[in-house]
Each structure stands twice: as C-alpha cells, then as structure tokens.
Enzyme design. Structure first.
Site, PDB file in Angstrom:
ATOM      1  N   PRO A  42     -31.161  37.472 -46.338  1.00  0.00           N
ATOM      2  CG  PRO A  42     -30.995  38.405 -44.229  1.00  0.00           C
ATOM      3  CD  PRO A  42     -31.132  38.773 -45.665  1.00  0.00           C
ATOM      4  CE  LYS A  43     -36.627  39.778 -44.884  1.00  0.00           C
ATOM      5  NZ  LYS A  43     -35.378  40.534 -44.690  1.00  0.00           N
ATOM      6  CB  ILE A  44     -38.133  32.341 -47.962  1.00  0.00           C
ATOM      7  CG1 ILE A  44     -38.276  30.860 -48.333  1.00  0.00           C
ATOM      8  CG2 ILE A  44     -39.145  33.215 -48.664  1.00  0.00           C
ATOM      9  CD1 ILE A  44     -39.568  30.244 -47.854  1.00  0.00           C
TER      10      ILE A  44
END
Length: 367
Positions: free
Chosen positions: A189-191
């Site tokens: 889910p991270k950038i």
C-alpha cells in the site's frame, strides 16, 4: 452499482513498464539475485532523497523496526512506548525481542503519540520510544519536543515513518531524520513498493554499522564466514531493488499526485455533515491514505461498497485486540476504532473517480 461502473478499490499498488524494464535488464545480467549493486544503488537513492547519511534496506518494515530496537539496545524485559493507534507491526516488532510494548494514547488531530502521556509512561525500564508519524503528519507539539524528551530521559527515539516517505518536518528534515533511527516500509500500500521491504536511515556511523551487521549474520561484509557479533538474515534481493529503483524515479510525481488527490477530496467533501478529513499541511506532508472520521462509519462503508467503492476501517486500538487484550483506556485511539475510515487512496485514482466517491458520500449523508 451500475454494470458499467468499475469497482474502485481502497488501494492498489502501481507497477508498470519501468519496473518491467529494470527487471528484464537485470535478468540479462545473469546476477545472483541476492542483494548487491542494485541494492546498494537503491539504498543510495533513499539516503539522498531523505538527506540521511546512511540507508540500510531489509526484507520488510516490521523487521526494520526490530533491528532498530536491537541497535539502540532494546532487549528482553525492556519497555518500549508505542502509540495505541498504529499498525500492529509497531508493537509486534519489539514483542519479538521479549520486550514489552507500553501503549500510550495519541493526539486527536494528528494521531501521533501524545507528548504528556508519553512522558508519564516512562519508567526505569523504558529503553525506547517508537514515534509513528501517522499518514505523514508531524507531532502537534513539534518534533523538537520529542527530541528533547529523549535527550532528557536518555531514552532512544525511533521513528516509525512507514507511512511518511515524501513528508518533511517544518525545519526541512525528512520525517525519519529526527530519531536515532528512522524506519520506512515498502509494502504494497505504500507510496512506493517493492512488494515487501523496509529501510532504515540514520546519521550515526556506529548505528549504521551495527544495523548492517545485524541484517547479515553479524559479519562485517559479505563473502566471509568470520563473525564478531550475533546477526541474522534479513537481507534484500536485487529483484526488489530493481523495482525500487524504478519506483524511486516516479516518487516526485507520486508525491504531487497524492497531494492533489487529498485536495480534490477536501473540495468534494466540504460542507457534508458527518464526515471530516484529517487535516494535512500539504507544504510538508504527503498523505499516504485519505483518512477521515465518519459518523455511522460502518453503514457508510456498506453504502459505498454497494456503489462499487472500497474502503478500509482504520486501526482499532491495539490494547483491546485479542493479540494483546490489555487493561487501560485510551479515548482517542478507541474513538478512531469506532469512526476512523480510509477512503480510496491509490496513486492511480482518477479525478472522475474521486468525484464519484464524494458524490456517493454526499448521497449517504444528505440523501
């Protein structure tokens, strides 16, 4: 939901042609796959981007926190202060060492450790504070107050900056630079994502050396079986590093898009009773997820699902989860457990999709 409307997930990672090109080029090199030159290049890029002297990448963001704790001296029987509102990886990372996480409530506006409550929780057994920068935000009291508390008490400050790549403090330092060690996550889910992965940054040469040894069996360098200290195997892979290098090239554009997504949500949800976005100073903060408080949250989530829109409830208070089941009352964390909701936040979210989401929320609260 109309048959012609595509489902909007709450999150989805973005991998494409750049990642494929990096991977294919590496496969043509006939490399060993275990960490080597690509990993070193990825570490340099993170260090340069954050301004840190050292970066050490590991296999995931939970292990990165565990290694940070070991490096600053946390061991069995020690206490580590963690927020009651966080991903459960934060306390689990020290529980794995036989240390005891001590849960403290968070500030209602930032969802970051409450300074007064943190001070009150420090005991002679406290070895570290894990400061989680929720959704890229900085502490309401200012990071300098936590730095001063760490100096005053001799307790190590570790920054769990898993959600904060691309966010800075008002003094210009990247989040993660204030603590003895800062930790980032590259989970899906991270950038930016490498599938799984974590990174540790520090300006301390001795801590960096300790971290590098800890992740690689305790040896000073690869290719030797002489060990001066205990270490483990938490190494990265060149395939992950290839993906990471491609993702880092996209990071500036992703930062700007994340900020624009938040702006469009703020405009689209303005004036709707029952829902309130958490505030962000976009000159400093890159929102990871679009987080909000929502009245009748579960009913709203069900309504959005019926409209083909995914959501995710925010972290429930950890002290009340069965994994810990501890006594105590942390009103802010408990309130977020009842009302906190993440709206669709993926980097590839279109303006039209944001408009559709806001209209669905408007229809729920206003009819």
């Amino acid at each position: 939901m109309s048959d012609t409307q595509e489902f909007i997930p709450q999150m989805r990672p973005l991998f494409g042609g750049e990642e494929k090109a990096e991977l294919m080029a590496y496969l043509d090199e006939d490399g060993f796959f275990t960490e080597f030159k690509k990993t070193e290049a990825f570490e340099r890029q993170i260090a340069e981007f954050t301004g840190a002297r050292h970066c050490i990448v590991v296999n995931n963001g939970t292990v990165s926190l565990t290694l940070a704790a070991i490096a600053v001296g946390v061991g069995p029987g020690d206490e580590v202060i963690v927020p009651d509102y966080t991903m459960i990886a934060t306390p689990n990372s020290v529980k794995m060492l036989g240390a005891q996480p001590v849960f403290v409530d968070v500030d209602p506006d930032t969802l970051i450790l409450d300074l007064a409550a943190t001070r009150a929780a420090i005991t002679p057994k406290t070895r570290a504070i894990m400061l989680v920068s929720a959704n890229g935000r900085a502490p309401a009291c200012g990071i300098a107050a936590f730095e001063a508390l760490a100096r005053e008490t001799g307790v190590a400050l570790i920054e769990d900056a898993a959600q904060s790549l691309g966010s800075v403090y008002p003094d210009g330092r990247h989040i993660g630079r204030a603590g003895a060690i800062g930790s980032f996550s590259f989970s899906a889910p991270k950038i930016i994502s490498t599938g799984q992965g974590g990174a540790l940054i520090t300006d301390d040469d001795a801590l960096a050396d300790r971290l590098r040894r800890l992740k690689d069996f305790g040896r000073a360098a690869g290719g030797t079986d002489v060990h001066d200290s205990i270490g483990y195997n938490f190494k990265f892979t060149e395939l992950q590093a290839c993906v990471g290098l491609a993702q880092m090239r996209q990071l500036p554009g992703r930062i700007e898009r994340k900020k624009e997504i938040w702006r469009r949500y703020a405009e689209g949800l303005a004036g709707i009773p029952g829902i309130q976005l958490f505030a962000h100073d976009l000159s400093l903060c890159t929102p990871w997820f679009i987080d909000c408080r929502a009245e009748r949250r579960d009913a709203l989530a069900a309504h959005l699902k019926s409209q083909g829109i995914g959501t995710r409830t925010m972290y429930p208070p950890i002290h009340q989860q069965k994994a810990y089941a501890l006594p105590g009352h942390h009103p802010v964390a408990e309130e977020i457990g009842r009302s906190g909701l993440w709206l669709p936040s993926m980097i590839q979210l279109s303006d039209a999709q944001i408009e559709r989401i806001c209209q669905s929320i408007r229809s729920f609260y206003l009819g």
